[in-house]
Design a protein around this motif. Structure first.
Motif, PDB file in Angstrom:
ATOM      1  N   ASP A 211       0.695 -31.944 -23.522  1.00 14.90           N
ATOM      2  CA  ASP A 211       0.225 -31.184 -22.368  1.00 14.90           C
ATOM      3  C   ASP A 211       1.147 -31.497 -21.202  1.00 14.90           C
ATOM      4  O   ASP A 211       1.565 -32.644 -21.023  1.00 14.90           O
ATOM      5  CB  ASP A 211      -1.195 -31.601 -21.966  1.00 14.90           C
ATOM      6  N   PHE A 212       1.455 -30.478 -20.397  1.00 15.17           N
ATOM      7  CA  PHE A 212       2.287 -30.646 -19.205  1.00 15.17           C
ATOM      8  C   PHE A 212       1.584 -29.929 -18.066  1.00 15.17           C
ATOM      9  O   PHE A 212       1.355 -28.720 -18.138  1.00 15.17           O
ATOM     10  CB  PHE A 212       3.680 -30.045 -19.440  1.00 15.17           C
ATOM     11  N   VAL A 213       1.233 -30.676 -17.012  1.00 13.31           N
ATOM     12  CA  VAL A 213       0.527 -30.093 -15.869  1.00 13.31           C
ATOM     13  C   VAL A 213       1.225 -30.534 -14.587  1.00 13.31           C
ATOM     14  O   VAL A 213       1.481 -31.715 -14.385  1.00 13.31           O
ATOM     15  CB  VAL A 213      -0.953 -30.554 -15.832  1.00 13.31           C
TER      16      VAL A 213
ATOM     17  N   ASN B  62       0.558 -22.434 -25.359  1.00 10.89           N
ATOM     18  CA  ASN B  62      -0.176 -21.507 -24.504  1.00 10.89           C
ATOM     19  C   ASN B  62      -0.308 -22.154 -23.137  1.00 10.89           C
ATOM     20  O   ASN B  62      -0.015 -23.341 -22.971  1.00 10.89           O
ATOM     21  CB  ASN B  62      -1.544 -21.143 -25.103  1.00 10.89           C
ATOM     22  N   GLY B  63      -0.723 -21.369 -22.135  1.00  8.05           N
ATOM     23  CA  GLY B  63      -0.903 -21.931 -20.809  1.00  8.05           C
ATOM     24  C   GLY B  63      -0.636 -20.929 -19.704  1.00  8.05           C
ATOM     25  O   GLY B  63      -0.570 -19.726 -19.937  1.00  8.05           O
ATOM     26  N   THR B  64      -0.488 -21.472 -18.501  1.00 10.74           N
ATOM     27  CA  THR B  64      -0.240 -20.635 -17.326  1.00 10.74           C
ATOM     28  C   THR B  64       0.965 -21.158 -16.555  1.00 10.74           C
ATOM     29  O   THR B  64       1.255 -22.355 -16.572  1.00 10.74           O
ATOM     30  CB  THR B  64      -1.458 -20.608 -16.382  1.00 10.74           C
ATOM     31  N   ILE B  65       1.638 -20.229 -15.909  1.00 11.68           N
ATOM     32  CA  ILE B  65       2.769 -20.555 -15.039  1.00 11.68           C
ATOM     33  C   ILE B  65       2.600 -19.714 -13.781  1.00 11.68           C
ATOM     34  O   ILE B  65       2.498 -18.493 -13.859  1.00 11.68           O
ATOM     35  CB  ILE B  65       4.114 -20.250 -15.718  1.00 11.68           C
ATOM     36  N   CYS B  66       2.576 -20.374 -12.631  1.00 15.56           N
ATOM     37  CA  CYS B  66       2.351 -19.672 -11.367  1.00 15.56           C
ATOM     38  C   CYS B  66       3.389 -20.116 -10.337  1.00 15.56           C
ATOM     39  O   CYS B  66       3.518 -21.310 -10.066  1.00 15.56           O
ATOM     40  CB  CYS B  66       0.941 -19.973 -10.860  1.00 15.56           C
ATOM     41  N   GLY B  67       4.137 -19.145  -9.776  1.00 12.38           N
ATOM     42  CA  GLY B  67       5.085 -19.474  -8.717  1.00 12.38           C
ATOM     43  C   GLY B  67       6.497 -18.997  -8.941  1.00 12.38           C
ATOM     44  O   GLY B  67       7.339 -19.109  -8.052  1.00 12.38           O
ATOM     45  N   LEU B  68       6.815 -18.502 -10.132  1.00 13.01           N
ATOM     46  CA  LEU B  68       8.169 -18.013 -10.372  1.00 13.01           C
ATOM     47  C   LEU B  68       8.499 -16.877  -9.412  1.00 13.01           C
ATOM     48  O   LEU B  68       7.607 -16.189  -8.955  1.00 13.01           O
ATOM     49  CB  LEU B  68       8.291 -17.523 -11.819  1.00 13.01           C
TER      50      LEU B  68
ATOM     51  N   ASN C 238       0.827 -25.300 -16.335  1.00 11.51           N
ATOM     52  CA  ASN C 238      -0.302 -25.874 -17.057  1.00 11.51           C
ATOM     53  C   ASN C 238      -0.129 -25.403 -18.491  1.00 11.51           C
ATOM     54  O   ASN C 238      -0.630 -24.353 -18.879  1.00 11.51           O
ATOM     55  CB  ASN C 238      -1.639 -25.418 -16.475  1.00 11.51           C
ATOM     56  N   VAL C 239       0.637 -26.164 -19.262  1.00 10.54           N
ATOM     57  CA  VAL C 239       1.084 -25.724 -20.572  1.00 10.54           C
ATOM     58  C   VAL C 239       0.607 -26.699 -21.643  1.00 10.54           C
ATOM     59  O   VAL C 239       0.731 -27.916 -21.491  1.00 10.54           O
ATOM     60  CB  VAL C 239       2.626 -25.607 -20.611  1.00 10.54           C
ATOM     61  N   LYS C 240       0.085 -26.149 -22.720  1.00 10.88           N
ATOM     62  CA  LYS C 240      -0.344 -26.921 -23.882  1.00 10.88           C
ATOM     63  C   LYS C 240       0.627 -26.615 -25.012  1.00 10.88           C
ATOM     64  O   LYS C 240       0.709 -25.477 -25.474  1.00 10.88           O
ATOM     65  CB  LYS C 240      -1.772 -26.534 -24.274  1.00 10.88           C
ATOM     66  N   LEU C 241       1.377 -27.616 -25.408  1.00  9.22           N
ATOM     67  CA  LEU C 241       2.324 -27.494 -26.513  1.00  9.22           C
ATOM     68  C   LEU C 241       1.593 -27.895 -27.786  1.00  9.22           C
ATOM     69  O   LEU C 241       1.302 -29.072 -27.987  1.00  9.22           O
ATOM     70  CB  LEU C 241       3.527 -28.400 -26.261  1.00  9.22           C
ATOM     71  N   HIS C 242       1.245 -26.910 -28.605  1.00 11.22           N
ATOM     72  CA  HIS C 242       0.482 -27.186 -29.821  1.00 11.22           C
ATOM     73  C   HIS C 242       1.359 -27.744 -30.920  1.00 11.22           C
ATOM     74  O   HIS C 242       0.900 -28.527 -31.743  1.00 11.22           O
ATOM     75  CB  HIS C 242      -0.219 -25.918 -30.322  1.00 11.22           C
ATOM     76  N   ASP C 243       2.604 -27.331 -30.929  1.00 12.21           N
ATOM     77  CA  ASP C 243       3.485 -27.785 -31.990  1.00 12.21           C
ATOM     78  C   ASP C 243       4.925 -27.459 -31.622  1.00 12.21           C
ATOM     79  O   ASP C 243       5.261 -26.307 -31.369  1.00 12.21           O
ATOM     80  CB  ASP C 243       3.115 -27.092 -33.304  1.00 12.21           C
ATOM     81  N   LEU C 244       5.743 -28.479 -31.564  1.00 13.17           N
ATOM     82  CA  LEU C 244       7.185 -28.317 -31.424  1.00 13.17           C
ATOM     83  C   LEU C 244       7.806 -29.124 -32.544  1.00 13.17           C
ATOM     84  O   LEU C 244       7.499 -30.308 -32.702  1.00 13.17           O
ATOM     85  CB  LEU C 244       7.686 -28.827 -30.069  1.00 13.17           C
ATOM     86  N   GLU C 245       8.641 -28.479 -33.337  1.00 11.90           N
ATOM     87  CA  GLU C 245       9.326 -29.173 -34.415  1.00 11.90           C
ATOM     88  C   GLU C 245      10.804 -28.870 -34.306  1.00 11.90           C
ATOM     89  O   GLU C 245      11.221 -27.712 -34.319  1.00 11.90           O
ATOM     90  CB  GLU C 245       8.789 -28.720 -35.773  1.00 11.90           C
TER      91      GLU C 245
END
Length: 185
Positions: free
Chosen positions: A134-136, A77-83, A92-99
């Motif tokens: 988390d990626f910000v 979940n998160g937000t993306i601004c500027g595309l 501002n992305v929260k990666l809860h689970d990547l497998e």
């Protein structure tokens, strides 16, 4: 899609407000997106999707998203601004689970733009990898932190990048692990 007039569709990226809910089990193909985003030409990946997104393409809030291919799963979940300008887009992305695995990642059909994106063979021994992170920030100036579990052990990751002079971006990374089997890797 909420809009004030048909003219809004000419400025769809920043003028049409979307309230998108895609039901669990729905299938999507990136190939379909090539009709409105030619930059995706050749990107031929199909996946299951479950998501709720609000806002414009240029300023979107993703309440939740689940993507799944045959062997890769992703929840975020998160937000993306500027595309659509990726260089000026704030994540501002929260990666809860990547497998996934390097082997599965390398089977993805990313298209012409990203056709050379392949993970190196040295990552294959990691096997199935699970990531929470988390990626910000911007694509070339960000902070990321997360926990990564592999078949060889687990570690915490703190990474960042900083845009510097002469059009160069510098990346830094710190790994911390009490139990990662570096010898096997």
């Amino acid at each position: 899609i909420n809009t004030t007039s048909w003219k809004t569709y000419s400025y769809f990226l920043d003028s049409a407000y979307c309230n998108l809910l895609i039901a669990k089990g729905s299938k999507a193909s990136v190939k379909d997106g090539t009709y409105w985003a030619p930059i995706l030409k050749g990107f031929d990946q199909t996946f299951k999707i479950f998501t709720k997104i609000e806002g414009t393409v240029a300023d979107a809030k993703c309440e939740f998203m689940e993507l799944e291919t045959s062997k890769t799963k992703l929840k975020l979940n998160g937000t993306i601004c500027g595309l659509p300008n990726i260089d000026n887009t704030v994540f501002n992305v929260k990666l809860h689970d990547l497998e996934s695995s390097a082997e599965d990642f390398n089977t993805f059909m990313f298209g012409e733009l990203l056709s050379s994106v392949k993970l190196p063979e040295i990552l294959l021994p990691l096997g199935r990898v699970k990531i929470n992170a988390d990626f910000v920030g911007l694509i070339d100036k960000f902070e990321a932190k997360g926990h990564i579990a592999t078949e060889l052990g687990e570690f915490d990751l703190i990474a960042n990048s900083d845009y510097a002079e002469q059009d160069r971006t510098y990346y830094g990374c710190t790994l911390k692990s009490p139990q990662f089997d570096l010898g096997t890797f």
